[in-house]
Design a protein around this motif. Structure first.
Motif, PDB file in Angstrom:
ATOM      1  N   GLU A 252      25.639  21.984  45.547  1.00 46.92           N
ATOM      2  CA  GLU A 252      24.190  21.999  45.319  1.00 46.92           C
ATOM      3  C   GLU A 252      23.476  20.836  46.014  1.00 46.92           C
ATOM      4  OE1 GLU A 252      22.301  24.427  44.033  1.00 46.92           O
ATOM      5  OE2 GLU A 252      24.191  25.531  43.886  1.00 46.92           O
ATOM      6  N   GLY A 253      24.102  19.657  46.052  1.00 47.21           N
ATOM      7  CA  GLY A 253      23.480  18.508  46.722  1.00 47.21           C
ATOM      8  C   GLY A 253      23.219  18.782  48.197  1.00 47.21           C
TER       9      GLY A 253
ATOM     10  N   LYS B 269      20.384  21.392  48.563  1.00 45.45           N
ATOM     11  CA  LYS B 269      19.082  20.753  48.342  1.00 45.45           C
ATOM     12  C   LYS B 269      18.638  19.994  49.590  1.00 45.45           C
ATOM     13  CE  LYS B 269      16.717  17.605  45.190  1.00 45.45           C
ATOM     14  NZ  LYS B 269      16.845  16.705  44.051  1.00 45.45           N
ATOM     15  N   THR B 270      19.557  19.278  50.226  1.00 41.31           N
ATOM     16  CA  THR B 270      19.227  18.534  51.444  1.00 41.31           C
ATOM     17  C   THR B 270      18.810  19.488  52.560  1.00 41.31           C
ATOM     18  OG1 THR B 270      20.726  16.741  50.868  1.00 41.31           O
ATOM     19  CG2 THR B 270      20.151  16.941  53.191  1.00 41.31           C
TER      20      THR B 270
ATOM     21  N   ASP C 261      27.986  14.178  52.673  1.00 43.81           N
ATOM     22  CA  ASP C 261      28.901  14.146  51.530  1.00 43.81           C
ATOM     23  C   ASP C 261      28.478  15.238  50.543  1.00 43.81           C
ATOM     24  OD1 ASP C 261      26.730  13.168  50.037  1.00 43.81           O
ATOM     25  OD2 ASP C 261      27.524  11.140  49.884  1.00 43.81           O
ATOM     26  N   LYS C 262      29.203  15.390  49.451  1.00 44.67           N
ATOM     27  CA  LYS C 262      28.937  16.470  48.498  1.00 44.67           C
ATOM     28  C   LYS C 262      27.567  16.371  47.849  1.00 44.67           C
ATOM     29  CE  LYS C 262      31.100  14.095  44.711  1.00 44.67           C
ATOM     30  NZ  LYS C 262      31.618  14.200  43.414  1.00 44.67           N
ATOM     31  N   ASP C 263      26.964  15.157  47.871  1.00 43.86           N
ATOM     32  CA  ASP C 263      25.639  14.952  47.293  1.00 43.86           C
ATOM     33  C   ASP C 263      24.519  15.187  48.299  1.00 43.86           C
ATOM     34  OD1 ASP C 263      26.753  14.248  44.774  1.00 43.86           O
ATOM     35  OD2 ASP C 263      27.156  12.237  45.562  1.00 43.86           O
TER      36      ASP C 263
ATOM     37  N   ASN D 153      24.177  13.400  51.209  1.00 42.37           N
ATOM     38  CA  ASN D 153      23.862  12.186  51.959  1.00 42.37           C
ATOM     39  C   ASN D 153      24.554  12.198  53.323  1.00 42.37           C
ATOM     40  OD1 ASN D 153      22.444  11.025  49.706  1.00 42.37           O
ATOM     41  ND2 ASN D 153      24.426  10.636  48.791  1.00 42.37           N
TER      42      ASN D 153
END
Length: 106
Positions: free
Chosen positions: A52-53, A56-57, A99-101, A103
């Motif tokens: 999901e991160g 969203k990005t 990365d998974k978030d 970033n």
């Protein structure tokens, strides 16, 4: 003349075999970087299965108009992970590492 033809045919078959070998593992690759002796494992991921991160990005302003065409989960020898995305916008294309978030990592 017969030797030349046989040699040309042999080279063609060897070239064909090496191309087939290099494309056989398209979904699961292991790469070694030229500057370091670290191995990285790349596993194909469907764009809809990204964390999901990252989604969203990609939906954010920075990636407005860009579409994910291919995605890979890359795992380093030290077990660190990031996602490598190939993105396209019209005739432009780029590679992004997140990365998974979501970033940027490279």
């Amino acid at each position: 003349m017969k030797k030349v033809i046989v040699s040309a045919l042999a080279l063609t078959m060897i070239s064909f075999a090496s191309v087939q070998t290099s494309t056989a593992g398209e979904n699961r690759k292991t790469e070694t970087t030229a500057f370091a002796a670290t191995k990285q494992e790349k596993v194909a991921v469907k764009p809809e299965d990204l964390p999901e991160g990252i989604k969203k990005t990609i939906k954010g302003e920075e990636f407005s108009g860009w579409k994910v065409t291919k995605a890979f989960l890359v795992t380093g020898e030290d077990k660190s992970q990031y996602y490598e995305l190939q993105v396209a916008k019209g005739s432009e294309s780029a590679r992004v590492k997140l990365d998974k978030d979501g970033n940027n990592v490279g």
